[in-house]
Design an enzyme around this catalytic site. Structure first.
Site, PDB file in Angstrom:
ATOM      1  N   ARG A 114       0.809  -1.243   0.000  1.00 23.96           N
ATOM      2  CA  ARG A 114       0.000   0.000   0.000  1.00 23.96           C
ATOM      3  C   ARG A 114       0.836   1.285   0.000  1.00 23.96           C
ATOM      4  NH1 ARG A 114      -3.553  -3.001   3.530  1.00 23.96           N
ATOM      5  NH2 ARG A 114      -5.125  -3.917   2.165  1.00 23.96           N
ATOM      6  N   LYS A 136       4.785  11.180 -11.573  1.00 26.16           N
ATOM      7  CA  LYS A 136       3.872  10.406 -12.418  1.00 26.16           C
ATOM      8  C   LYS A 136       4.477   9.030 -12.599  1.00 26.16           C
ATOM      9  CE  LYS A 136       1.333  13.516 -15.442  1.00 26.16           C
ATOM     10  NZ  LYS A 136       1.145  13.938 -16.829  1.00 26.16           N
ATOM     11  N   GLU A 178      12.348  16.258 -25.184  1.00 25.05           N
ATOM     12  CA  GLU A 178      11.523  16.670 -24.028  1.00 25.05           C
ATOM     13  C   GLU A 178      11.965  18.054 -23.511  1.00 25.05           C
ATOM     14  OE1 GLU A 178       8.776  15.378 -22.888  1.00 25.05           O
ATOM     15  OE2 GLU A 178       8.785  13.202 -23.205  1.00 25.05           O
ATOM     16  N   LYS A 220       9.979  22.479 -14.936  1.00 23.42           N
ATOM     17  CA  LYS A 220       9.031  21.420 -14.586  1.00 23.42           C
ATOM     18  C   LYS A 220       8.702  21.440 -13.087  1.00 23.42           C
ATOM     19  CE  LYS A 220       7.580  16.762 -14.909  1.00 23.42           C
ATOM     20  NZ  LYS A 220       7.608  15.463 -15.512  1.00 23.42           N
ATOM     21  N   GLU A 230      -2.313  17.548 -12.218  1.00 24.19           N
ATOM     22  CA  GLU A 230      -2.686  17.912 -13.590  1.00 24.19           C
ATOM     23  C   GLU A 230      -4.151  18.356 -13.721  1.00 24.19           C
ATOM     24  OE1 GLU A 230      -0.766  15.484 -16.688  1.00 24.19           O
ATOM     25  OE2 GLU A 230      -2.538  15.808 -17.886  1.00 24.19           O
ATOM     26  N   ARG A 234      -0.192  21.643 -15.535  1.00 26.96           N
ATOM     27  CA  ARG A 234       0.692  20.478 -15.753  1.00 26.96           C
ATOM     28  C   ARG A 234       0.387  19.815 -17.106  1.00 26.96           C
ATOM     29  NH1 ARG A 234       3.004  15.837 -11.658  1.00 26.96           N
ATOM     30  NH2 ARG A 234       4.262  14.834 -13.276  1.00 26.96           N
ATOM     31  N   ASN A 238       2.140  17.819 -21.628  1.00 29.45           N
ATOM     32  CA  ASN A 238       1.726  16.791 -22.595  1.00 29.45           C
ATOM     33  C   ASN A 238       1.791  17.298 -24.032  1.00 29.45           C
ATOM     34  OD1 ASN A 238       1.131  14.958 -20.557  1.00 29.45           O
ATOM     35  ND2 ASN A 238      -0.878  15.895 -20.227  1.00 29.45           N
ATOM     36  N   HIS A 241       2.330  15.019 -26.985  1.00 28.40           N
ATOM     37  CA  HIS A 241       2.184  13.641 -26.517  1.00 28.40           C
ATOM     38  C   HIS A 241       0.933  12.934 -27.015  1.00 28.40           C
ATOM     39  CE1 HIS A 241       5.607  14.664 -24.103  1.00 28.40           C
ATOM     40  NE2 HIS A 241       5.611  13.496 -23.500  1.00 28.40           N
ATOM     41  N   HIS A 245       1.784   9.288 -28.181  1.00 29.27           N
ATOM     42  CA  HIS A 245       1.309   8.053 -27.549  1.00 29.27           C
ATOM     43  C   HIS A 245       0.568   7.170 -28.559  1.00 29.27           C
ATOM     44  CE1 HIS A 245       1.491   9.814 -23.198  1.00 29.27           C
ATOM     45  NE2 HIS A 245       2.670   9.495 -23.674  1.00 29.27           N
ATOM     46  N   HIS A 258      10.330   7.021 -27.322  1.00 26.11           N
ATOM     47  CA  HIS A 258       9.349   8.004 -26.845  1.00 26.11           C
ATOM     48  C   HIS A 258       9.704   9.432 -27.288  1.00 26.11           C
ATOM     49  CE1 HIS A 258       6.352   9.885 -24.376  1.00 26.11           C
ATOM     50  NE2 HIS A 258       7.262  10.554 -23.694  1.00 26.11           N
TER      51      HIS A 258
HETATM   52  N1  GLY Z   1       5.723  13.958 -18.311  1.00 24.66           N
HETATM   53  C1  GLY Z   1       4.657  14.831 -18.118  1.00 24.66           C
HETATM   54  C2  GLY Z   1       4.413  15.155 -16.682  1.00 24.66           C
HETATM   55  O1  GLY Z   1       5.188  14.768 -15.828  1.00 24.66           O
HETATM   56  O2  GLY Z   1       3.435  15.792 -16.379  1.00 24.66           O
END
Ligand code: GLY
Length: 369
Positions: A114, A136, A178, A220, A230, A234, A238, A241, A245, A258
């Protein structure tokens, strides 16, 4: 690099740079039986000995290199191995690798007994710049990337540029992809810096890459500190992305990396931003030039190169791509949501794009060399 704080109340932590891998020994109090390191198999081959010397108290598990390890199968196998090795609720995981190992370890730490703490030691530029910061974590499903996961913040992130010395050039490009994204969404001065610097990818310049990592992490960390889960800004991260994706799912997570998918996705998002009337043609050209400067792919042509084992993307595949975009986590009420740009250095919150417009934009994109 000055330590960069990610400010999240009692879960705040620092992203810190270390000069060498050996310096890790000073950062861990060697409590026997507490730390379990999940290490990428390639990193283990290259740096396993140094890492084991720096962290003699830790129990190491190898994770096979590659996106396939970001799966439920790998999660279960590693969880069983942890239990067999005596891991308990008092244990801590240490992720040593790129985005795959970081995301898998973070997810496992988030759900093992947990929830137990973990530390990120990113070994690729992409993981330093983006995935190791912000909590994330996820594994992939057949139907889409990162579809199952949790937000689980690390206790600390250690950035060690020494790892970059052995990073293949394709992986360096992925990290730069990135970094370009981070600059484009939020920081025109970082875009200026990336445009101005002379760059020769054949001469691996770890000082320059460390500077790029520092600037990206700073941006970031600020975004995550304001919007951990998000709910708004945030989502800027993306950018590029949604298509990325979908392309990764279309190519079954094989061949296409990626960061490469993100570069193609950013070029498309720039085209879409211009078609929607937000981005000027001159800014679209700046983005195109920036991607080119860092040898990043910018069209579907890249997928047609033999090494990706993929042939031509044709109009039938565009419909399939749109279907795959429907699996994106940003979507709601069946609308495909896109992060677009107003200008270089300023993103817009995700907005629904009509399928008709998406298809027309993809058709225009298909004509790009
Ligand atoms: N990689 C995108 C984020 O961490 O929000």
């Amino acid at each position: 690099m000055q330590p960069i704080p990610v400010r999240l109340g009692t879960r705040s932590y620092l992203v810190r740079a270390l000069r060498t891998i050996a310096d890790l020994s000073k950062e861990f109090d060697a409590k026997p039986g507490r730390d379990f390191a999940l290490i990428d198999s390639n990193v283990d081959k290259l740096h396993g000995e140094t890492l084991r010397k720096a962290l003699p108290h830790a129990h190491f598990f190898r994770i096979a290199s590659g996106e396939k390890s970001k799966s439920f199968m790998s999660l279960e196998k590693t969880a069983n191995a942890l239990v067999d090795a005596g891991a308990t609720r008092a244990s801590r995981l240490v992720a040593i690798g790129g985005g795959v190992v970081g995301d898998l370890t973070g997810f496992l730490a988030g759900v093992f007994m947990r929830g137990i703490p973990f530390i990120q030691i990113p070994t690729t530029l992409l993981a330093m710049v983006d995935s190791s910061v912000g909590g994330k974590t996820a594994v992939n499903l057949k139907s889409g990337k990162n579809l199952v996961g949790v937000f689980h913040q690390p206790q600390a992130v250690f950035v060690i540029p020494e790892f970059l010395q052995t990073l293949p050039v394709r992986e360096v490009r992925c990290g730069l992809s990135e970094a370009v994204k981070t600059a484009l969404i939020q920081d025109a001065s970082m875009v200026g810096f990336l445009e101005k610097e002379t760059y020769n990818e054949e001469r691996l310049d770890t000082n320059f890459l460390a500077k790029v990592a520092h600037q990206s992490i700073r941006i970031k960390a600020k975004i995550v500190s304001k919007d951990e889960k998000e709910q708004n800004i945030r989502a800027f991260l993306n950018f590029g992305h949604t298509l990325a994706h979908a392309l990764e799912a279309l190519t079954e997570y094989k061949g296409l990396l990626h960061g490469e998918a993100v570069a193609i996705g950013m070029r498309f998002a720039a085209l879409l931003s211009r078609r929607m009337g937000y981005l000027s043609l001159s800014d679209e050209t700046r983005i195109q030039n920036l991607l080119q400067k860092y040898t990043l792919p910018q069209s579907f042509q890249f997928l047609q190169q033999k090494r990706h084992g993929f042939t031509r993307i044709n109009p039938t595949m565009l419909t399939k791509l749109i279907r795959l975009m429907h699996a994106d986590k940003k979507n709601d009420n069946n609308a495909i949501k896109y992060v677009l740009l107003d200008k270089v250095g300023r993103a817009r919150l995700p907005q629904g794009i009509e399928e008709k417009e998406l298809l027309a934009s993809l058709k225009e994109f298909l004509t790009l060399a």
